[in-house]
Design a protein around this motif. Structure first.
Motif, PDB file in Angstrom:
ATOM      1  N   ASN A  69       6.437  -4.007  -1.535  1.00 27.26           N
ATOM      2  CA  ASN A  69       7.839  -4.670  -1.211  1.00 27.26           C
ATOM      3  C   ASN A  69       7.943  -4.715   0.515  1.00 27.26           C
ATOM      4  O   ASN A  69       8.954  -5.076   0.734  1.00 27.26           O
ATOM      5  N   ILE A  70       6.769  -4.136   0.987  1.00 21.43           N
ATOM      6  CA  ILE A  70       6.901  -4.206   2.528  1.00 21.43           C
ATOM      7  C   ILE A  70       6.684  -5.364   3.145  1.00 21.43           C
ATOM      8  O   ILE A  70       5.509  -6.128   2.568  1.00 21.43           O
TER       9      ILE A  70
ATOM     10  N   SER B 199       6.312   0.166  -4.042  1.00 20.26           N
ATOM     11  CA  SER B 199       6.950   0.282  -2.880  1.00 20.26           C
ATOM     12  C   SER B 199       6.027  -0.325  -1.776  1.00 20.26           C
ATOM     13  O   SER B 199       6.710  -1.006  -0.632  1.00 20.26           O
ATOM     14  N   ALA B 200       4.957  -0.108  -1.804  1.00 20.86           N
ATOM     15  CA  ALA B 200       3.988  -0.751  -0.777  1.00 20.86           C
ATOM     16  C   ALA B 200       4.005  -2.355  -0.840  1.00 20.86           C
ATOM     17  O   ALA B 200       3.830  -2.928   0.270  1.00 20.86           O
TER      18      ALA B 200
ATOM     19  N   PHE C 286       4.837   3.863  -8.618  1.00 20.81           N
ATOM     20  CA  PHE C 286       6.069   3.538  -7.745  1.00 20.81           C
ATOM     21  C   PHE C 286       5.295   3.539  -6.318  1.00 20.81           C
ATOM     22  O   PHE C 286       6.076   2.525  -5.781  1.00 20.81           O
ATOM     23  N   LEU C 287       4.338   4.048  -5.911  1.00 22.50           N
ATOM     24  CA  LEU C 287       3.948   4.045  -4.645  1.00 22.50           C
ATOM     25  C   LEU C 287       3.261   2.409  -4.471  1.00 22.50           C
ATOM     26  O   LEU C 287       3.385   1.865  -3.309  1.00 22.50           O
TER      27      LEU C 287
ATOM     28  N   HIS D 223       4.205   7.844 -10.730  1.00 18.64           N
ATOM     29  CA  HIS D 223       4.153   7.867  -9.306  1.00 18.64           C
ATOM     30  C   HIS D 223       3.167   7.191  -8.537  1.00 18.64           C
ATOM     31  O   HIS D 223       3.711   6.494  -7.701  1.00 18.64           O
TER      32      HIS D 223
END
Length: 108
Positions: free
Chosen positions: A90-91, A87-88, A83-84, A80
């Motif tokens: 990819n901004i 995700s961060a 993943f976070l 998890h």
């Protein structure tokens, strides 16, 4: 990068042993596993067979199912977090968001 399952299982086993205040030698003697091999398992360097894990768990008086569920929970937490982080990452910081001005409407 998330840890390998053998590393997480090794951490769970080491924690169980140290929480009991037992030495590697005590557990290895009880489990009939060489001290060096048990050390390698705890450090995540060796992939223990289910028979070996069962023997270690019996020596620790900890159910194998508990070791596996604790390892699964740790893996889920690590996945998890990874993943976070992904995700961060990819901004796109160059992306601009335009927020329109608020227009007041006259009510008649």
């Amino acid at each position: 990068m998330t840890a390998l399952l053998r590393e997480v299982i090794g951490d769970v086993l080491r924690r169980a042993r140290t929480d009991q205040g037992r030495t590697l030698r005590e557990v290895s003697d009880s489990a009939r596993v060489s001290l060096g091999y048990l050390s390698e398992v705890e450090r995540g360097r060796k992939e223990a067979s289910s028979e070996l894990l069962g023997a270690i768990c019996t020596a620790l008086d900890v159910p194998l199912s508990r070791v596996l569920s604790d390892a699964g929970e740790q893996m889920a937490t690590q996945e998890h977090k990874a993943f976070l982080r992904a995700s961060a990452a990819n901004i796109d910081a160059a992306t601009k968001v335009v927020i329109p001005q608020v227009v007041s409407l006259a009510v008649a």
